[in-house]
Scaffold this motif. Structure first.
Motif, mmCIF file in Angstrom:
data_model
loop_
_atom_site.group_PDB
_atom_site.id
_atom_site.type_symbol
_atom_site.label_atom_id
_atom_site.label_comp_id
_atom_site.label_asym_id
_atom_site.label_seq_id
_atom_site.Cartn_x
_atom_site.Cartn_y
_atom_site.Cartn_z
ATOM 1 N N HIS A 169 0.855 -1.187 0.000
ATOM 2 C CA HIS A 169 0.000 0.000 0.000
ATOM 3 C C HIS A 169 0.888 1.232 0.000
ATOM 4 O O HIS A 169 1.978 1.233 0.556
ATOM 5 N N ASP A 170 0.420 2.264 -0.618
ATOM 6 C CA ASP A 170 1.212 3.465 -0.853
ATOM 7 C C ASP A 170 1.339 4.339 0.390
ATOM 8 O O ASP A 170 1.312 5.544 0.309
ATOM 9 N N SER A 171 1.505 3.729 1.561
ATOM 10 C CA SER A 171 1.593 4.507 2.794
ATOM 11 C C SER A 171 2.936 5.219 2.935
ATOM 12 O O SER A 171 3.040 6.199 3.652
ATOM 13 N N ASP A 172 3.966 4.729 2.236
ATOM 14 C CA ASP A 172 5.283 5.356 2.359
ATOM 15 C C ASP A 172 5.574 6.336 1.229
ATOM 16 O O ASP A 172 6.651 6.918 1.169
ATOM 17 N N GLY A 173 4.637 6.542 0.312
ATOM 18 C CA GLY A 173 4.834 7.497 -0.779
ATOM 19 C C GLY A 173 5.812 7.006 -1.831
ATOM 20 O O GLY A 173 6.305 7.783 -2.638
ATOM 21 N N SER A 174 6.091 5.724 -1.857
ATOM 22 C CA SER A 174 7.046 5.153 -2.808
ATOM 23 C C SER A 174 6.525 5.246 -4.236
ATOM 24 O O SER A 174 5.322 5.231 -4.477
ATOM 25 N N SER A 175 7.451 5.297 -5.182
ATOM 26 C CA SER A 175 7.105 5.322 -6.606
ATOM 27 C C SER A 175 6.939 3.926 -7.172
ATOM 28 O O SER A 175 6.644 3.765 -8.341
ATOM 29 N N THR A 176 7.169 2.895 -6.335
ATOM 30 C CA THR A 176 7.014 1.518 -6.798
ATOM 31 C C THR A 176 5.772 0.895 -6.169
ATOM 32 O O THR A 176 5.347 1.282 -5.083
ATOM 33 N N TRP A 203 3.769 -8.786 -10.180
ATOM 34 C CA TRP A 203 4.466 -7.831 -11.036
ATOM 35 C C TRP A 203 4.656 -6.546 -10.257
ATOM 36 O O TRP A 203 3.929 -6.262 -9.310
ATOM 37 N N ASP A 204 5.694 -5.803 -10.629
ATOM 38 C CA ASP A 204 6.024 -4.538 -9.971
ATOM 39 C C ASP A 204 5.958 -3.419 -10.991
ATOM 40 O O ASP A 204 6.254 -3.612 -12.176
ATOM 41 N N SER A 205 5.604 -2.234 -10.491
ATOM 42 C CA SER A 205 5.610 -1.054 -11.352
ATOM 43 C C SER A 205 6.473 0.021 -10.719
ATOM 44 O O SER A 205 6.684 0.044 -9.508
ATOM 45 N N PHE A 206 6.980 0.886 -11.555
ATOM 46 C CA PHE A 206 7.708 2.068 -11.107
ATOM 47 C C PHE A 206 7.107 3.245 -11.857
ATOM 48 O O PHE A 206 7.090 3.257 -13.088
ATOM 49 N N ARG A 207 6.569 4.176 -11.082
ATOM 50 C CA ARG A 207 5.901 5.352 -11.658
ATOM 51 C C ARG A 207 4.865 4.956 -12.714
ATOM 52 O O ARG A 207 4.772 5.568 -13.775
ATOM 53 N N GLU A 240 15.673 -3.418 -17.128
ATOM 54 C CA GLU A 240 16.897 -2.966 -16.455
ATOM 55 C C GLU A 240 16.882 -1.470 -16.154
ATOM 56 O O GLU A 240 17.246 -1.048 -15.063
ATOM 57 N N GLU A 241 16.471 -0.671 -17.112
ATOM 58 C CA GLU A 241 16.478 0.782 -16.934
ATOM 59 C C GLU A 241 15.536 1.206 -15.807
ATOM 60 O O GLU A 241 15.904 2.010 -14.949
ATOM 61 N N LEU A 242 14.324 0.670 -15.792
ATOM 62 C CA LEU A 242 13.381 1.026 -14.737
ATOM 63 C C LEU A 242 13.844 0.516 -13.376
ATOM 64 O O LEU A 242 13.662 1.191 -12.365
ATOM 65 N N SER A 243 14.437 -0.668 -13.342
ATOM 66 C CA SER A 243 14.937 -1.209 -12.074
ATOM 67 C C SER A 243 16.028 -0.335 -11.481
ATOM 68 O O SER A 243 16.049 -0.069 -10.280
ATOM 69 N N VAL A 244 16.938 0.145 -12.326
ATOM 70 C CA VAL A 244 18.000 1.044 -11.858
ATOM 71 C C VAL A 244 17.391 2.354 -11.352
ATOM 72 O O VAL A 244 17.763 2.853 -10.294
ATOM 73 N N ALA A 249 14.355 2.801 -10.184
ATOM 74 C CA ALA A 249 13.628 2.525 -8.946
ATOM 75 C C ALA A 249 14.588 2.396 -7.767
ATOM 76 O O ALA A 249 14.316 2.905 -6.681
ATOM 77 N N GLU A 250 15.717 1.708 -7.984
ATOM 78 C CA GLU A 250 16.722 1.587 -6.917
ATOM 79 C C GLU A 250 17.266 2.950 -6.524
ATOM 80 O O GLU A 250 17.430 3.251 -5.346
ATOM 81 N N ALA A 251 17.558 3.774 -7.513
ATOM 82 C CA ALA A 251 18.066 5.126 -7.227
ATOM 83 C C ALA A 251 17.007 5.929 -6.480
ATOM 84 O O ALA A 251 17.328 6.654 -5.524
ATOM 85 N N GLY A 252 15.763 5.810 -6.890
ATOM 86 C CA GLY A 252 14.680 6.520 -6.216
ATOM 87 C C GLY A 252 14.496 6.049 -4.793
ATOM 88 O O GLY A 252 14.312 6.847 -3.877
#
Length: 185
Positions: A54-61, A78-82, A161-165, A167-170
């Motif tokens: 749940h988006d309680s932490d304000g995460s982009s994932t 499955w996971d999403s980023f933004r 790969e690009e989104l995973s990097v 997301a990790e940076a975020g």
């Protein structure tokens, strides 16, 4: 000449079907809209399910279950980023006991087919009984990991790969917010 994948065993799911799933998920562009995501997931036997976090932490994932129309997948997500599909995860050949022979067979067969399709793997950790395998294909990372200690699933993950990097940076940036640092320390 492309490799032709034909049904190959009594394992459920058939390793050849898993190879087709991987080939579909590494081909082409991944989705950037809800409509494109539904089409992407529907094509290889899946439908998006409930949100896992749940988006309680304000995460982009965000993480969601995948409802599988393919026998033999004990869990899928499955996971999403933004809002964009970042990765898919599948637990295959799952048995409640450690060291299940069918899980080892599924792992070696799936890994063999993927090696035939995508070449040698990178094995980042060699100190494990059965190290994970990683293939880089079309800006995707295909990752297999065999677990054998308590129960025996084969985990298959495919990620952008690009989104995973990104997301990790975020996530790293979100955990080091400068406005929360106490200047007296």
């Amino acid at each position: 000449m492309p490799t032709i994948i034909e049904p190959s065993s009594d394992l459920i799911p058939d390793p050849a079907t898993i190879a087709v799933l991987v080939a579909q998920l590494v081909a082409g562009r991944w989705s950037s809209s809800d409509e494109e995501r539904e089409i992407l997931l529907r094509r290889p036997f899946f439908k998006s399910g409930e949100r896992l976090n749940h988006d309680s932490d304000g995460s982009s994932t965000a993480s969601f279950t995948l409802l599988a129309d393919l026998p033999g997948i004990s869990f899928a997500s499955w996971d999403s980023f933004r809002g964009r599909v970042m990765s898919g995860h599948f637990h295959l050949y799952t048995f409640p006991e450690a060291q299940a022979p069918a899980t080892f067979l599924g792992h070696s067969t799936v890994s063999g087919i993927l090696a035939d399709l995508y070449g040698r793997t990178a094995m980042p950790w060699k100190d494990e009984e059965v190290p994970p395998n990683i293939w880089k294909v079309n800006s995707r990372e295909v990752f297999t990991q065999l677990f054998t200690m308590r129960d025996s699933p084969l985990m298959l993950s495919i990620s952008d790969e690009e989104l995973s990097v990104a997301a990790e940076a975020g996530a790293s940036h979100e955990t080091r917010r400068p406005d929360t640092v106490d200047p007296s320390q």
